[in-house]
Write a protein that holds these residues in place. Sequence first.
Motif, mmCIF file in Angstrom:
data_model
loop_
_atom_site.group_PDB
_atom_site.id
_atom_site.type_symbol
_atom_site.label_atom_id
_atom_site.label_comp_id
_atom_site.label_asym_id
_atom_site.label_seq_id
_atom_site.Cartn_x
_atom_site.Cartn_y
_atom_site.Cartn_z
ATOM 1 N N THR A 292 0.974 -1.245 -0.102
ATOM 2 C CA THR A 292 0.045 0.068 0.046
ATOM 3 C C THR A 292 1.129 1.135 -0.149
ATOM 4 O O THR A 292 0.725 2.088 -0.703
ATOM 5 C CB THR A 292 -0.935 -0.018 1.227
ATOM 6 O OG1 THR A 292 -1.716 -1.078 1.286
ATOM 7 C CG2 THR A 292 -1.782 1.207 1.187
ATOM 8 N N LYS A 293 2.020 1.257 0.796
ATOM 9 C CA LYS A 293 2.738 2.458 0.920
ATOM 10 C C LYS A 293 3.600 2.597 -0.510
ATOM 11 O O LYS A 293 3.594 3.826 -0.995
ATOM 12 C CB LYS A 293 3.910 2.239 1.852
ATOM 13 C CG LYS A 293 3.436 2.320 3.240
ATOM 14 C CD LYS A 293 4.749 2.187 3.896
ATOM 15 C CE LYS A 293 4.665 2.023 5.482
ATOM 16 N NZ LYS A 293 5.719 1.490 6.257
ATOM 17 N N ARG A 295 2.397 1.685 -3.429
ATOM 18 C CA ARG A 295 1.322 2.040 -4.248
ATOM 19 C C ARG A 295 0.755 3.418 -4.211
ATOM 20 O O ARG A 295 0.450 4.206 -4.949
ATOM 21 C CB ARG A 295 0.380 1.088 -4.405
ATOM 22 C CG ARG A 295 0.661 -0.317 -5.244
ATOM 23 C CD ARG A 295 -0.148 -1.554 -5.143
ATOM 24 N NE ARG A 295 0.087 -2.623 -5.767
ATOM 25 C CZ ARG A 295 -0.397 -3.796 -5.775
ATOM 26 N NH1 ARG A 295 -1.241 -3.929 -4.745
ATOM 27 N NH2 ARG A 295 -0.111 -4.493 -6.792
ATOM 28 N N THR A 296 1.024 3.908 -3.187
ATOM 29 C CA THR A 296 0.480 5.211 -2.663
ATOM 30 C C THR A 296 1.694 6.409 -3.153
ATOM 31 O O THR A 296 1.337 7.223 -3.822
ATOM 32 C CB THR A 296 0.212 5.452 -1.088
ATOM 33 O OG1 THR A 296 -0.623 4.512 -0.745
ATOM 34 C CG2 THR A 296 -0.300 6.806 -0.840
ATOM 35 N N PRO A 299 1.801 5.271 -7.865
ATOM 36 C CA PRO A 299 0.579 4.866 -8.219
ATOM 37 C C PRO A 299 0.802 3.957 -9.492
ATOM 38 O O PRO A 299 -0.106 3.137 -9.747
ATOM 39 C CB PRO A 299 -0.355 5.940 -8.683
ATOM 40 C CG PRO A 299 0.229 7.083 -7.797
ATOM 41 C CD PRO A 299 1.640 6.858 -7.552
#
Length: 443
Positions: A292-293, A295-296, A299
């Motif tokens: 998640t980190k 991809r944040t 992106p």
Amino acid sequence: MNKNDICIISLGCAKNIVDSESMGQVLQRDGYRLVAEPKKAGVVVVNTCGFIGDARDESYTILGELAAGKRKNQLIIAAGCLTQRYREEVASRIPGINGILGTRRWMDIAQVVRALQRQKPGETLYHLPETPDSGGEVEGVLRATRQAGSAYIKIADGCRRPCAFCAIPLIKGKPVSRPTDSIIHEARILQESGVKELVLIAQDTTDYGSDLGIADGLAKLLEQLTSEVPDMPWIRVMYAYPGYVTDRLIEVMATRPQILHYLDIPLQHGHPDTLKRMKRPHNLGWVRNTLTKMRTAMPDMSIRSTFIVGYPGETDAEFQALLDFMEELKLDHAGAFPFSFEPGTASESLGDPVPLEVKKARLEQLMLTQEQISLGCNQAQVGRTLDVLVEGVGDGITLGRSYRDAPEIDGLVITAGDAEVGQFIKVKVNGAMAHDLTGTRLD
Ligand code: SF4
């Protein structure tokens, strides 16, 4: 056949190819000439792979074929991972072998060739000095291998992780990081020779610098590389270890445009109990949070992983949990292997209880699952314009890779027309398959 003409055959992974390249440079520096055809060589060196059963079988087959077709006075040297671990077995199974060189002493290849050329025929020469690791810099010898516009560069060798299924720490020994200055020096040489993509490899790149007392060593190396070799367009990181992708590493990847938004992070499984038996990090929450980190922060991040199916004790429920985890993570690329029993590793006591047909069925099911996931990831690329590094041209078609694909293991971007190998082109993506993309060239 000239006795000083040497053919090197490299088996196994990119890390082994780097060792083969370095051996070739050592030999050339000592006046030997490299040739491509084993039949024309006075000396044939096979840089073997001993990672898993299939790789060992391939190494034995090739050594056997070479020994069977050996010409009078030709010398055969078995080098690499297989010989480091199975020296006597290699010599006894393949009687025509003249020399055995361990992977930890690749830099001694010229010395071994000279000794063999001097000694009486019929005696096998073993060169496996007690060496705790396979580190070692040889002045003027690159620890890199180039293919078209890309180059793999070794940043460390060896491994200190406890993965129960893996023989690599037994073969390679403890990790040795290369000095940062040497890596930067080689990166400059490669960039000046036209390389457009530097692929950083080691058994575990995220452990870079631990033996040198450097904390967050990979992030620091990437900072220095991007500052000091600013004209290298692409830098790609392979083989990260779960738990060691730090916030600083993610920040460096996200903020330095040369570093590709790509990471290969072998996860091996998706059930905590299987991972515990594998002696691998089993905190799946860490995996979820870290993805998640990443991809944040990025992106457009492309992530690759590797999994093992049929590990001892893997139940149907554990395997299903792995498939569910893959569905949840939606990784761009994944490879998988059936468990290979490795004597001497920590998993030896678990045996190899999962039947071969179950392993094969699980492997097929996993790959079909991943194909659908990869297809979805690829379909999301349609309409994007990507920089593509050209790898091959022929029959009116150009094949290349975008940042989303590592050399050899991931997919390709296919366009009509010709382009120059090793150069970038811009491609607008208009079609997606499970592995590859198609597109139209814009420039
Ligand atoms: S990290 Fe684990 S699987 Fe990879 S080389 Fe090291 S011990 Fe083997």
